[in-house]
Design a protein around this motif. Sequence first.
Motif, PDB file in Angstrom:
ATOM      1  N   ALA A 105      66.842  10.041  -4.926  1.00 26.24           N
ATOM      2  CA  ALA A 105      67.122   8.781  -4.265  1.00 26.24           C
ATOM      3  C   ALA A 105      66.795   7.628  -5.199  1.00 26.24           C
ATOM      4  N   ALA A 106      67.473   6.512  -5.011  1.00 26.67           N
ATOM      5  CA  ALA A 106      67.199   5.327  -5.814  1.00 26.67           C
ATOM      6  C   ALA A 106      67.609   4.089  -5.029  1.00 26.67           C
ATOM      7  N   VAL A 139      66.194   5.890   5.052  1.00 26.36           N
ATOM      8  CA  VAL A 139      64.824   5.405   4.849  1.00 26.36           C
ATOM      9  C   VAL A 139      64.557   4.942   3.425  1.00 26.36           C
ATOM     10  N   LEU A 140      65.594   4.638   2.671  1.00 26.94           N
ATOM     11  CA  LEU A 140      65.350   4.139   1.313  1.00 26.94           C
ATOM     12  C   LEU A 140      64.920   2.680   1.386  1.00 26.94           C
ATOM     13  N   THR A 145      60.907  -0.990   2.888  1.00 25.21           N
ATOM     14  CA  THR A 145      60.678  -2.313   3.471  1.00 25.21           C
ATOM     15  C   THR A 145      59.719  -2.232   4.644  1.00 25.21           C
ATOM     16  N   ALA A 146      59.986  -1.308   5.558  1.00 20.61           N
ATOM     17  CA  ALA A 146      59.135  -1.163   6.737  1.00 20.61           C
ATOM     18  C   ALA A 146      57.709  -0.766   6.349  1.00 20.61           C
ATOM     19  N   TRP A 147      57.584   0.192   5.439  1.00 19.17           N
ATOM     20  CA  TRP A 147      56.266   0.675   5.023  1.00 19.17           C
ATOM     21  C   TRP A 147      55.458  -0.434   4.365  1.00 19.17           C
ATOM     22  N   GLN A 148      56.072  -1.140   3.442  1.00 16.54           N
ATOM     23  CA  GLN A 148      55.335  -2.169   2.713  1.00 16.54           C
ATOM     24  C   GLN A 148      54.975  -3.346   3.614  1.00 16.54           C
TER      25      GLN A 148
END
Length: 358
Positions: A105-106, A139-140, A145-148
């Motif tokens: 993924a990237a 979820v890339l 974005t959500a996690w950070q």
Amino acid sequence: MSKQSEAYEGVIGNAVAIKATEIVLPGEVEPDGLQVRVRDLPAPGQGQVVLRMEATGVSFAEQQMRLGTYYDQPPYPFVPGYDVVGTVVATGPGVDRALQGRLVAAVTKIGGWASHLLLDAGDLVPVPDGVSAAAAETVLVNGVTAWQMLHRKATVDAGGTVVVLGANGGVGSTLVQLARAAGMTVIGTASAMHHDAVRKLGAIPVDYREPDMYQRIRALAPKGVDAVFDHVGGAGLPQSWRLLRRGGTLVSYGAAAAKGEPGNALLGVLKLFTRIFAWHHLPNGKSAYFYNFWAGRRRRTAFQARLAEDLTQVLRMVADGTLAPQIAAQIPLSQTAAALSLAESRTVMGKVVIVADA
């Protein structure tokens, strides 16, 4: 793997280029104004790989780019595509050839809407076994974005209460799940048609179309909330700020309210920055931040390491079932115009995923 890809990998030094099919955004056009371009993709250079796209997607950024309102988009024409999941089919000098055949993924910002693309190997993150390309795609940029925002900006403790505007969207639905996994109560706004889905994710739904939406939220959390995640901006942003208790955090990460409005996109962002900066420094114990996915990219190695760490964590949560991918639809690359139209319709739950043509 196609015969063309096999031939390409076998003669890296004098490779006959792969024919890459790309979806081009030529200007401020309707979705059906997207163009198809086929070009020879050059052999990978030092530190590069060729990726065969398995899944990419439509995020809010591409919707803004279509209208020319994404504040740092490149000049037209260009190939959109904020993130991508694919199989490594060729490696350049200095890259471990063991990467060939791996699903990775990237986050690309642009370029993902293509059958094949060149990427720096340092930007790749392995996709865990058992996680499909479409699942990983959801979820890339959305997951990072959500996690950070949740864990690097707001840092809410278990037992806290947060508000997620747009809880049915790609970022919003991921935020809800991450917050619930961390032991938080979540109030999520969405249209009534998505309330059952938002409840299944574990949030308390509130209709964003109700004129008294903020009063409804205050009734659910009369002492204030620990964090508000606001992608809407506009006239409602001060209302989000007032929802916070002392010690709470507002995280602004977009300006959906301004989508389609004429004017200088950069000026709108600067006004938003100014407001957030002023609120953050008020002596009331509250915090306010504007989240920028690309913040710190000038320190490239550190940025790549942080991104890989956070994305790996999110992908592990998909693999172990903690995080359920929210796939609104899977649409072939050749029908990208339809994918963009569907995403812009605001009628779907989760992310519209573009997949490789059969």
